[in-house]
Enzyme design. Structure first.
Site, PDB file in Angstrom:
ATOM      1  N   LEU A 151      -3.931 -10.074  60.586  1.00 62.61           N
ATOM      2  CA  LEU A 151      -4.861 -11.124  60.144  1.00 62.61           C
ATOM      3  C   LEU A 151      -5.884 -10.575  59.155  1.00 62.61           C
ATOM      4  O   LEU A 151      -6.197  -9.383  59.163  1.00 62.61           O
ATOM      5  CB  LEU A 151      -5.570 -11.763  61.337  1.00 62.61           C
ATOM      6  N   LYS A 205       2.150  -1.104  60.296  1.00 62.37           N
ATOM      7  CA  LYS A 205       0.775  -1.565  60.053  1.00 62.37           C
ATOM      8  C   LYS A 205       0.059  -0.662  59.041  1.00 62.37           C
ATOM      9  O   LYS A 205      -0.558  -1.137  58.082  1.00 62.37           O
ATOM     10  CB  LYS A 205       0.013  -1.602  61.387  1.00 62.37           C
ATOM     11  N   ASN A 209      -1.155  -1.688  55.083  1.00 60.38           N
ATOM     12  CA  ASN A 209      -2.530  -1.571  54.586  1.00 60.38           C
ATOM     13  C   ASN A 209      -2.635  -0.541  53.465  1.00 60.38           C
ATOM     14  O   ASN A 209      -3.368  -0.734  52.489  1.00 60.38           O
ATOM     15  CB  ASN A 209      -3.485  -1.216  55.731  1.00 60.38           C
ATOM     16  N   TYR A 252      -6.361  -7.676  41.731  1.00 67.18           N
ATOM     17  CA  TYR A 252      -7.668  -8.011  41.160  1.00 67.18           C
ATOM     18  C   TYR A 252      -8.589  -6.800  41.205  1.00 67.18           C
ATOM     19  O   TYR A 252      -8.905  -6.303  42.279  1.00 67.18           O
ATOM     20  CB  TYR A 252      -8.289  -9.194  41.919  1.00 67.18           C
ATOM     21  N   GLY A 254     -12.095  -4.698  41.014  1.00 69.35           N
ATOM     22  CA  GLY A 254     -13.421  -5.060  41.535  1.00 69.35           C
ATOM     23  C   GLY A 254     -14.260  -3.825  41.795  1.00 69.35           C
ATOM     24  O   GLY A 254     -14.140  -2.823  41.074  1.00 69.35           O
ATOM     25  N   CYS A 261     -10.824  -1.996  57.953  1.00 64.54           N
ATOM     26  CA  CYS A 261      -9.418  -1.576  58.053  1.00 64.54           C
ATOM     27  C   CYS A 261      -8.937  -0.653  56.935  1.00 64.54           C
ATOM     28  O   CYS A 261      -8.537   0.471  57.197  1.00 64.54           O
ATOM     29  CB  CYS A 261      -8.529  -2.808  58.131  1.00 64.54           C
ATOM     30  N   ARG A 329     -18.754  -3.459  57.578  1.00 61.56           N
ATOM     31  CA  ARG A 329     -18.238  -2.110  57.787  1.00 61.56           C
ATOM     32  C   ARG A 329     -17.613  -1.583  56.488  1.00 61.56           C
ATOM     33  O   ARG A 329     -16.754  -2.221  55.911  1.00 61.56           O
ATOM     34  CB  ARG A 329     -17.221  -2.100  58.938  1.00 61.56           C
TER      35      ARG A 329
HETATM   36  N1  LIG Z   1     -10.864  -6.571  61.883  1.00 59.92           N
HETATM   37  C1  LIG Z   1      -9.717  -6.793  61.300  1.00 59.92           C
HETATM   38  O1  LIG Z   1      -9.624  -7.503  60.301  1.00 59.92           O
HETATM   39  C2  LIG Z   1      -8.459  -6.180  61.845  1.00 59.92           C
HETATM   40  C3  LIG Z   1      -7.221  -6.666  61.394  1.00 59.92           C
HETATM   41  C4  LIG Z   1      -6.058  -6.099  61.906  1.00 59.92           C
HETATM   42  C5  LIG Z   1      -6.123  -5.067  62.827  1.00 59.92           C
HETATM   43  N2  LIG Z   1      -7.344  -4.609  63.243  1.00 59.92           N
HETATM   44  C6  LIG Z   1      -7.380  -3.532  64.246  1.00 59.92           C
HETATM   45  O2  LIG Z   1      -7.634  -4.142  65.509  1.00 59.92           O
HETATM   46  C7  LIG Z   1      -8.458  -3.291  66.304  1.00 59.92           C
HETATM   47  C8  LIG Z   1      -9.722  -4.023  66.704  1.00 59.92           C
HETATM   48  O3  LIG Z   1     -10.460  -4.303  65.535  1.00 59.92           O
HETATM   49  P1  LIG Z   1     -11.754  -5.258  65.543  1.00 59.92           P
HETATM   50  O4  LIG Z   1     -12.202  -5.372  64.148  1.00 59.92           O
HETATM   51  O5  LIG Z   1     -11.449  -6.452  66.342  1.00 59.92           O
HETATM   52  O6  LIG Z   1     -12.750  -4.314  66.377  1.00 59.92           O
HETATM   53  P2  LIG Z   1     -14.248  -4.637  66.850  1.00 59.92           P
HETATM   54  O7  LIG Z   1     -14.960  -3.343  66.760  1.00 59.92           O
HETATM   55  O8  LIG Z   1     -14.768  -5.827  66.150  1.00 59.92           O
HETATM   56  O9  LIG Z   1     -14.066  -5.040  68.396  1.00 59.92           O
HETATM   57  C9  LIG Z   1     -13.651  -4.166  69.402  1.00 59.92           C
HETATM   58  C10 LIG Z   1     -14.258  -4.674  70.714  1.00 59.92           C
HETATM   59  O10 LIG Z   1     -13.687  -3.950  71.806  1.00 59.92           O
HETATM   60  C11 LIG Z   1     -14.693  -3.755  72.787  1.00 59.92           C
HETATM   61  N3  LIG Z   1     -14.255  -2.666  73.691  1.00 59.92           N
HETATM   62  C12 LIG Z   1     -14.137  -1.344  73.451  1.00 59.92           C
HETATM   63  N4  LIG Z   1     -13.649  -0.714  74.552  1.00 59.92           N
HETATM   64  C13 LIG Z   1     -13.428  -1.649  75.493  1.00 59.92           C
HETATM   65  C14 LIG Z   1     -12.909  -1.627  76.819  1.00 59.92           C
HETATM   66  N5  LIG Z   1     -12.493  -0.490  77.419  1.00 59.92           N
HETATM   67  N6  LIG Z   1     -12.859  -2.786  77.510  1.00 59.92           N
HETATM   68  C15 LIG Z   1     -13.266  -3.952  76.934  1.00 59.92           C
HETATM   69  N7  LIG Z   1     -13.753  -4.033  75.666  1.00 59.92           N
HETATM   70  C16 LIG Z   1     -13.824  -2.899  74.954  1.00 59.92           C
HETATM   71  C17 LIG Z   1     -15.932  -3.462  71.979  1.00 59.92           C
HETATM   72  O11 LIG Z   1     -17.126  -3.684  72.726  1.00 59.92           O
HETATM   73  C18 LIG Z   1     -15.767  -4.477  70.817  1.00 59.92           C
HETATM   74  O12 LIG Z   1     -16.379  -5.715  71.126  1.00 59.92           O
HETATM   75  C19 LIG Z   1      -8.677  -2.043  65.476  1.00 59.92           C
HETATM   76  O13 LIG Z   1      -7.698  -1.090  65.806  1.00 59.92           O
HETATM   77  C20 LIG Z   1      -8.473  -2.522  64.055  1.00 59.92           C
HETATM   78  O14 LIG Z   1      -8.054  -1.492  63.189  1.00 59.92           O
HETATM   79  C21 LIG Z   1      -8.496  -5.153  62.782  1.00 59.92           C
END
Ligand SMILES: NC(=O)c1ccc[n+]([C@@H]2O[C@H](COP(=O)([O-])OP(=O)(O)OC[C@H]3O[C@@H](n4cnc5c(N)ncnc54)[C@H](O)[C@@H]3O)[C@@H](O)[C@H]2O)c1
Length: 433
Positions: A151, A205, A209, A252, A254, A261, A329
């Protein structure tokens, strides 16, 4: 099905909410008590278009629950998703601590067979490590699946509901059937569910990316050539993208890529390669170009102002790493603001939703204002850093009247240079004539 989702960040909350929306009963877990309290009260801790409404509706209809206790969510669950962060470790590798802790929490709480699905972006071989943790912490049967998420923040709901494809790394037929069932409502337009082995799913994945990041850095290099050779990157981009083998997306130029990510995943893939004795030279260049690109607007400004921006007031439009999110971030804006402030400029910035997040990160070094023209008021120059829709067609006359100097640095090539010049501005874009 009864589903547990560990982690309620951008990925976990969207995943849990979308599965609830398709009829399952989902309990989302987070260790952050404040997030869980907010979610239970009907709030949403992140900005993601459409998410709040879906969270509220599914919570009201008793399909979506929130807790800090993994045991509460996992007991009796058919599927448990791990969607916690995988931040960069000291040498750039993905830190698996949160993933393995979540696996242990799941293992301790299992009450019967469960499919444990890794949605976090994790290095190749992580499914095996999750399996080891589960084997140590439970006597119940389980399968581990790797199901990376693709996503995009800002369009997360749509991407989840209508994915281009779903990647599932799985070894058991039982888990494969569960995953096929779970995703069936989201792939009705015949998008493929690509079943493969877990290691290939994990690498897919990172490869995706890294490819997207490479396209961006490649185009930023082409834009630098255009700047120096008098070519126009918009024309070059169109000419390239019309080739079906190339296509238009991600061409694009920028101010560089950022976010939670691309930068970390590029680094993690390079580190993964290094650990097994391979040098991913191409990605090293992608990263180097990106670091340089983040400073390109400031360098243009320095050249324009005769080598110094000390004492100048710079207005900035857009702080989030991309539009429609409050995620800061590794946002290029952070590098740009730090450079401007470091060079002695006074910066006044506006972002439609990232102001609060930015305020925590910038700690008073920059004035953050509520309205775009307020950021431009009295400014010697205006930087456009994030291409929010509301910045695309400015009121040129109002901008001209409110700014002190009339110089625009368009970091996303969204303004029409001819219109900006006709309105009396000096215009600088990225690789544009
Ligand atoms: N953000 C994106 O657009 C995106 C897209 C694809 C994949 N990802 C991947 O998905 C994963 C999550 O990304 P995100 O952006 O959602 O992270 P995030 O940092 O926004 O959220 C992670 C959450 O997990 C919680 N957490 C950590 N340890 C925990 C535990 N033991 N029990 C319960 N909760 C716990 C944290 O408090 C936090 O709220 C990463 O590996 C990221 O690379 C992110």
């Amino acid at each position: 099905m009864k589903i547990a989702v560990i982690g309620t960040g951008y990925v976990g909350l969207v995943t849990g909410t979308c599965f609830a929306e398709s009829g399952h009963v989902v309990t989302c877990v987070d260790v952050d008590q404040r997030k869980v309290d907010l979610l239970r009260g009907g709030g949403v801790p992140i900005y993601e278009p459409g998410l709040e409404e879906l969270v509220k509706r599914n919570a009201r209809e008793q399909r979506l629950f929130f807790t800090t206790l993994a045991a509460e969510a996992v007991a009796g669950a058919d599927v448990a998703f791990i969607a916690v962060g995988t931040p960069p470790g000291e040498t750039g590798e993905a830190d698996l601590t949160y993933v393995l802790n979540a696996a242990a929490d799941i293992g301790k709480a299992l009450t019967g067979y469960c499919v444990v699905v890794n949605k976090s972006t994790v290095p190749v071989g992580s499914a095996e490590r999750v399996r080891e943790v589960l084997a140590r912490t439970t006597t119940h049967p389980f399968d581990v699946v790797s199901n990376p998420e693709f996503l995009k923040e800002g369009a997360a709901i749509d991407d989840f509901m209508r994915p281009d494809r779903v990647v599932v790394g799985v070894e058991s037929d039982r888990a494969r059937a569960v995953m096929a069932d779970l995703y069936a409502p989201f792939v009705r337009a015949e998008q493929p569910i690509l079943f493969m082995d877990p290691r290939s799913a994990e690498l897919t994945k990172y490869a995706a990316n890294a490819m997207l990041a490479t396209r961006i850095s490649f185009m930023n290099e082409i834009a630098s050539l255009c700047d120096r050779m008098g070519a126009d990157v918009d024309a070059v981009r169109r000419g390239m993208g019309s080739d079906k083998r190339i296509g238009h997306p991600f061409l694009y130029p920028g101010v560089g890529f950022g976010g939670s990510c691309f930068p970390k995943d590029v680094r993690a893939l390079m580190t993964m390669a290094r650990f097994i004795g391979l040098d991913f030279d191409l990605l090293r260049a992608v990263e180097r170009v990106n670091e340089r690109q983040k400073r390109s607007l400031v360098e243009k400004a320095l050249r324009h102002f005769g080598g110094s921006v000390a004492g100048k007031t710079i207005g900035v439009w857009g702080l989030a790493f991309k539009p429609k999110t409050d995620d800061m971030r590794e946002a290029p804006a952070l590098t740009i603001l730090e450079a401007l402030v470091g060079q002695g400029a006074k910066v006044r910035a506006h972002d439609p939703v990232a102001r609060e997040v930015a305020a925590q990160m910038l700690r008073g070094t920059v004035e953050l204002v509520e309205e775009p023209y307020q950021a431009a008021a009295g400014a010697d120059a205006l930087f456009l850093v994030t291409e929010w829709n509301e910045f695309r067609q400015p009121d040129w006359a109002r901008l001209k009247a409110t700014m002190k100097g009339h110089v625009l640095f368009d970091g996303r090539n969204v303004w029409d240079p001819a219109k900006a010049r006709a309105a009396g501005f000096t215009y600088f874009g990225i690789g544009r004539r």
